[in-house]
Design an enzyme around this catalytic site. Structure first.
Site, PDB file in Angstrom:
ATOM      1  N   GLU A  31      37.370  37.576  43.314  1.00  0.00           N
ATOM      2  CA  GLU A  31      36.004  37.652  42.763  1.00  0.00           C
ATOM      3  C   GLU A  31      35.097  36.628  43.431  1.00  0.00           C
ATOM      4  OE1 GLU A  31      36.289  37.265  38.492  1.00  0.00           O
ATOM      5  OE2 GLU A  31      37.723  38.907  38.369  1.00  0.00           O
TER       6      GLU A  31
ATOM      7  N   HIS B 196      33.641  41.397  35.619  1.00  0.00           N
ATOM      8  CA  HIS B 196      34.264  40.374  34.774  1.00  0.00           C
ATOM      9  C   HIS B 196      33.374  40.004  33.575  1.00  0.00           C
ATOM     10  CE1 HIS B 196      37.469  36.955  34.887  1.00  0.00           C
ATOM     11  NE2 HIS B 196      37.136  37.256  33.636  1.00  0.00           N
TER      12      HIS B 196
HETATM   13  O1  LIG Z   1      38.294  35.906  31.644  1.00  0.00           O
HETATM   14  C1  LIG Z   1      37.992  35.270  30.685  1.00  0.00           C
HETATM   15  C2  LIG Z   1      38.813  34.242  30.112  1.00  0.00           C
HETATM   16  O2  LIG Z   1      39.867  33.943  30.688  1.00  0.00           O
HETATM   17  O3  LIG Z   1      38.441  33.665  29.092  1.00  0.00           O
END
Ligand SMILES: O=CC(=O)O
Length: 341
Positions: free
Chosen positions: A274, A292
């Site tokens: 990412e 995400h």
């Molecule tokens: O991806 C989100 C988290 O790990 O809180």
């Protein structure tokens, strides 16, 4: 009495009242660095000497890099706690922290609902082929023929790989859509927490699931848990969804499995590198892509921040954590032994 010192890496976006309760009792220092080299130099300059606890966000890694051996070696020895504002803590080398007697906390429960909601959205969208219909509409082709013809969730086998808080929350939601729940985990759940979900071995989960949901944490032993060999034995036409971390699955192998038709469609909230997304996913209308956003709501962000803030406050004021990551649970007493707070 001298006030405790906290190092803030990243930003407090919403939970300003909870943060004020920290700044009323502790001094907060923030780095001036704009990249990792500058951050390491700033650490070594003594700018953070006397700090006992760090509050960090995942986004702060864009400046400091991951919490790895190089990061930890640069920190002053006074730092004994790292409080991470997310559920996933793959950016943190927990073994290296343990070796330096640094305790680590994450945010284990506050994320469950929002992540499982996103997970359910991905399951429905990928099963129903909504991305193909949506892309056809934007091309001016209305439904695009039968490209968007999908499947109902009712009666389908949902295989959940990783039955922690998010996996169990997802199971509750998927039951309301008539899905049959099977799961695989390192350890079978206590049957009273299974609520009808059937525990199966990893291979059976791959061979017999209509939808496979990845809900396991990323760590050195779970990287590429799903790769070429696993795709090869999956039920043809399976739907694969991932809200955990991109690297629990080999993204290039997923692209091949989609191209060969072994995987009919996919729903992804997380990616291996990412914010880069594999070209083979971007060009495929049978993949539902979300950048995400699993926990990205105002309510959940407030809960996550408040949770991590409470941890850093307890760390700085009392020399203890409310929650410690599972890898350090048995070591907590030993790690805190002899500390002078
Ligand atoms: O991806 C989100 C988290 O790990 O809180």
């Amino acid at each position: 009495m001298t006030r405790p010192k906290i190092l803030l890496l990243g930003e407090i976006e919403h939970a300003h009242d909870a943060w004020k309760a920290v700044t009323d009792t502790a001094d907060v220092v923030e780095p001036k660095a704009t990249n990792r080299d500058e951050f390491l130099a700033e650490c070594k300059s003594g700018a953070f000497d006397g700090v006992s606890a760090i509050y960090r966000t995942g986004e702060s890694a864009a400046v400091t890099g991951n919490v790895d051996v190089g990061f930890l070696d640069a920190l002053p020895k006074s730092i004994k706690f790292i409080c991470h504002r997310a559920a996933g803590y793959d950016q943190i080398d927990v073994d290296a922290c343990t070796a330096r007697e640094i305790c680590v906390s994450n945010v284990p429960t506050a994320v469950n609902d929002a992540t499982a909601d996103t997970n359910m959205f991905l399951i429905l969208g990928a099963l129903r082929n909504f991305p193909a219909g949506m892309a056809a509409l934007r091309r001016g082709e209305w439904r695009g023929g039968d490209l968007a013809l999908g499947h109902d969730p009712r009666g389908k086998v949902l295989g959940i790989l990783g039955m922690g808080g998010i996996g169990r929350n997802l199971a509750d939601k998927a039951r309301a859509f008539g899905m049959q729940i099977r799961y695989h985990n390192r350890r079978r759940l206590d049957p009273e927490h299974e609520e009808g979900a059937e525990y199966v071995d990893f291979e059976t989960l791959l061979k017999e699931s209509d939808v496979l949901s990845l809900n396991l944490p990323l760590n050195p032993s779970t990287r590429h848990t799903i790769s070429k060999d696993q795709f090869a034995i999956m039920k043809p036409g399976i739907v694969v969804v991932n809200t955990a971390r991109g690297a629990v699955m080999d993204e290039a192998a997923l692209v091949e499995a989609l191209d060969s038709g072994r995987v009919a469609s996919a729903g992804l909230d997380v990616f291996e590198d990412e914010p880069r997304v594999h070209e083979g996913l971007l060009r495929n209308d049978r993949v539902l892509l979300v950048p995400h956003l699993g926990t990205y709501t105002i309510e959940t962000t407030i809960k996550m921040e408040a949770f991590a803030i409470n941890n850093v406050k307890k760390a700085a004021l009392e020399g203890a954590l409310i929650t410690i990551v599972p890898e350090q649970r048995d070591l907590e007493a030993k790690l805190l032994e002899g500390r002078d707070f």
